[in-house]
Design a protein around this motif. Structure first.
Motif, PDB file in Angstrom:
ATOM      1  N   SER A  17       0.560  -0.908   0.414  1.00 27.45           N
ATOM      2  CA  SER A  17       0.395   0.294   0.015  1.00 27.45           C
ATOM      3  C   SER A  17       0.549   1.450  -0.054  1.00 27.45           C
ATOM      4  O   SER A  17       0.449   2.559  -0.247  1.00 27.45           O
ATOM      5  CB  SER A  17      -0.744   0.139   0.905  1.00 27.45           C
ATOM      6  OG  SER A  17      -0.301  -0.587   2.152  1.00 27.45           O
ATOM      7  N   LEU A  18       2.012   1.013   1.032  1.00 28.18           N
ATOM      8  CA  LEU A  18       3.127   2.844   0.211  1.00 28.18           C
ATOM      9  C   LEU A  18       3.565   3.092  -0.965  1.00 28.18           C
ATOM     10  O   LEU A  18       3.730   3.923  -1.325  1.00 28.18           O
ATOM     11  CB  LEU A  18       3.546   2.043   2.023  1.00 28.18           C
ATOM     12  CG  LEU A  18       5.512   3.347   1.902  1.00 28.18           C
ATOM     13  CD1 LEU A  18       4.448   4.458   2.627  1.00 28.18           C
ATOM     14  CD2 LEU A  18       6.378   2.658   2.175  1.00 28.18           C
ATOM     15  N   GLU A  19       3.624   1.522  -1.522  1.00 32.59           N
ATOM     16  CA  GLU A  19       3.628   2.117  -2.969  1.00 32.59           C
ATOM     17  C   GLU A  19       3.213   2.069  -3.834  1.00 32.59           C
ATOM     18  O   GLU A  19       3.133   2.723  -4.751  1.00 32.59           O
ATOM     19  CB  GLU A  19       4.590   0.278  -3.801  1.00 32.59           C
ATOM     20  CG  GLU A  19       5.677   0.222  -2.847  1.00 32.59           C
ATOM     21  CD  GLU A  19       5.728  -0.539  -2.389  1.00 32.59           C
ATOM     22  OE1 GLU A  19       4.717  -0.244  -1.172  1.00 32.59           O
ATOM     23  OE2 GLU A  19       7.320   0.018  -1.293  1.00 32.59           O
ATOM     24  N   VAL A  20       1.577   2.277  -3.721  1.00 34.33           N
ATOM     25  CA  VAL A  20       0.081   3.034  -4.415  1.00 34.33           C
ATOM     26  C   VAL A  20       0.268   4.168  -3.788  1.00 34.33           C
ATOM     27  O   VAL A  20       0.412   4.496  -4.854  1.00 34.33           O
ATOM     28  CB  VAL A  20      -0.974   2.408  -3.698  1.00 34.33           C
ATOM     29  CG1 VAL A  20      -2.028   2.994  -3.985  1.00 34.33           C
ATOM     30  CG2 VAL A  20      -0.455   0.651  -4.142  1.00 34.33           C
ATOM     31  N   GLY A  21       0.893   4.587  -2.895  1.00 36.32           N
ATOM     32  CA  GLY A  21       0.762   6.102  -2.447  1.00 36.32           C
ATOM     33  C   GLY A  21       2.004   6.781  -3.551  1.00 36.32           C
ATOM     34  O   GLY A  21       2.015   7.305  -3.809  1.00 36.32           O
ATOM     35  N   LYS A  22       2.927   5.618  -3.803  1.00 36.60           N
ATOM     36  CA  LYS A  22       4.230   6.282  -4.573  1.00 36.60           C
ATOM     37  C   LYS A  22       3.665   7.001  -5.628  1.00 36.60           C
ATOM     38  O   LYS A  22       4.475   7.545  -6.452  1.00 36.60           O
ATOM     39  CB  LYS A  22       5.313   5.425  -4.418  1.00 36.60           C
ATOM     40  CG  LYS A  22       6.339   5.716  -2.881  1.00 36.60           C
ATOM     41  CD  LYS A  22       7.488   4.837  -2.730  1.00 36.60           C
ATOM     42  CE  LYS A  22       7.903   4.468  -1.171  1.00 36.60           C
ATOM     43  NZ  LYS A  22       9.096   3.604  -1.387  1.00 36.60           N
TER      44      LYS A  22
END
Lengths: 254, 245
Positions: B214-219
């Motif tokens: 999910s962190l990479e979705v933001g990125k």
């Protein structure tokens, strides 16, 4: 029946599957067990046609996947149901719409007929009252049951389950295991379950493939796995304290 | 080298989008859903921004017109030209890259993270066609949104200039029609169409091929906004050079 013959798969220099041979029987729950990184998920993705193996064949009821045309591959995929680790339900759809999805995509049935089949399947997984809810509004166990309902709604011939018990409490995990087993017998399908869960092994392990470092290290059923003296298997099976103590008790004749 | 690879992947994605089609009845529903989410859902913010920016453009022009030799019709003329040529097509598209682009990347990215895209592929569905094609078709209605933005921008300019007492209504209307060239509208809507395609596909690419959690979705959403804006700005420059110079 799915027959895997001399299956090899690599990613770059990393040789993940090193010549797997195994027969997944129809009407039985076939378990693939092994430590993380042993190649279980890669094996399943090869069987689902998501990865192309470098060498070897996968035969579905005698038909080699690699010999099929693109259209035949698509038809075969429609005969597969898949239960993902996290359920992989579509967030924007209700439970009913999720279950109806494969039917809407691949059949020409009228809405009434689709609804009837969806109700039938939801009843089978004990979710009659949750049809109008969204996945975020139901529990993890219920989400798994919805995912099972979606996987079987189109009456598949092959059912794949990727760690169906992950994140579930022991009671719910047993319910899911039993449901998978009952549906396998009821629909007479070839079910492949990837798991680390020893309870699943005890519950539904009718035909077990144990992978270690990309090699089929052992095969048998649940009655045999606890009797084997094969160290690669015993190291894995008795790695939990509970099973270790059970084994010690058995050895002491208790 | 990585950029070249990404460009190659982007074009392969486009090929995949127009590959095996999803069932027509399902596709129709998806297209209407996308129009509702992307276009109708953006009407409010586009209307608000267009009206006030149109007003500010007129206000700034009026406040900076100190030379009595420059006619007051310039206020409406300048507002019309800046709104039609640049503000509505280009800057609304940059804002849409933030609003719609991030939404597209994060929704497709979340589907990737939660294995929903894998689920589609296992079912034998062309996930690219199912997810991206309806967005491309929905974005064909984007020029209508930009037309509304142009109209409201001019209305904002009228309100600020006339009601603010900087110029009489008839002078404003005269300035609005002064040296009007219909080719400018063609230019504006041609680039709007290109921006619509960029807005539908670049964020989809960033969502579809993202890796991680999910962190990479933001990125991915942030990267998508940056790249969509860059592609829009560069395309704007190229199109302007080709069509207007």
């Amino acid at each position: 029946m799915i027959e895997v013959k001399n299956l090899h798969k690599s990613f770059g220099d990393e040789h993940i599957l090193k010549g797997i041979d195994f027969v997944f029987d129809t009407g039985k729950t076939n378990l693939v067990i092994g430590q993380s990184g042993s190649g279980k998920s890669v094996l399943m993705k090869c069987m689902l046609g998501l990865f192309t193996p470098e060498k070897g064949t996968i035969e579905y009821d005698g038909k080699a996947y690699s010999d099929l045309t693109d259209e035949q591959k698509r038809d075969l995929r429609q005969e597969m149901g898949m239960l993902f680790q996290g359920g992989a339900l579509f967030d924007s759809m209700t439970v009913e719409q999720n279950v109806m999805f494969p039917l809407r995509m691949f059949t020409k049935k009228k809405k009434g007929e689709l609804k009837k089949r969806v109700d039938e399947v939801l009843e089978r997984v004990n979710l009659v009252d949750s049809g109008k809810k969204f996945p975020a509004e139901i529990s993890g166990g219920m989400q798994k049951r919805v995912a099972i309902a979606r996987a079987i709604v189109n009456r598949p011939k092959y059912l794949f389950c990727d760690e169906p018990n992950s994140g579930l409490d022991p009671h719910t995990a047993t319910v899911i295991d039993n449901l998978i087993h009952e549906l396998t017998v009821e629909y007479d399908i070839t079910t492949v379950v990837i798991t680390h869960d020893m309870n699943s092994l005890l519950e539904i392990g009718e035909n077990i493939a144990f992978l270690k470092d990309g090699v089929l290290a052992w095969k048998g059923d649940k009655s045999q796995i606890f009797k084997t003296e094969d160290e690669t298997v015993t190291d894995f099976v008795y790695s939990s304290d509970l099973f270790k103590k059970v084994r010690e008790a058995q050895q002491q004749g208790l | 080298m990585r950029y070249l690879q990404s460009i190659g992947e982007y074009f392969l994605m486009l090929k995949g989008v127009f590959g095996r089609m999803t069932k027509r009845t399902v596709l129709k529903e998806l297209i209407f859903k996308e129009i509702d989410e992307i276009i109708i859902g953006s009407l409010g913010i586009v209307a608000f921004l267009s009206f006030f920016i149109g007003g500010v453009v007129a206000l700034q022009t009026a406040l900076n017109l100190n030379n009595p030799l420059i006619p007051r019709t310039l206020i409406a003329f300048a507002a019309r030209q800046s709104i039609i040529l640049e503000f509505s097509p280009t800057f609304i598209s940059i804002i849409m890259a933030g609003k719609v682009g991030s939404f597209i990347t994060s929704s497709i990215g979340s589907m990737r993270v939660t294995e929903q895209i894998d689920a589609l592929e296992v079912m034998g569905i062309n996930a690219l066609n199912y997810l991206v094609f309806p967005k491309i078709i929905a974005m064909l209605t984007y020029p209508f949104l930009i037309a509304i933005s142009m109209f409201l921008g001019v209305m904002g300019a009228y309100s600020a200039a006339v009601m603010g007492g900087f110029v009489p209504a008839d002078v404003f209307m005269q300035g609005l029609q002064e040296e009007f060239d219909a080719y400018h509208l063609f230019y504006a809507f041609f680039k709007t169409f290109l921006f619509a395609m960029i807005l539908a596909t670049v964020p989809s690419y960033h969502g579809f091929y993202m890796k991680g959690g999910s962190l990479e979705v933001g990125k991915a959403s942030t990267t998508s906004f940056v790249w969509t804006s860059v592609v829009i700005i560069v395309t704007n420059y190229v199109v302007t050079q080709l069509l207007l110079s």
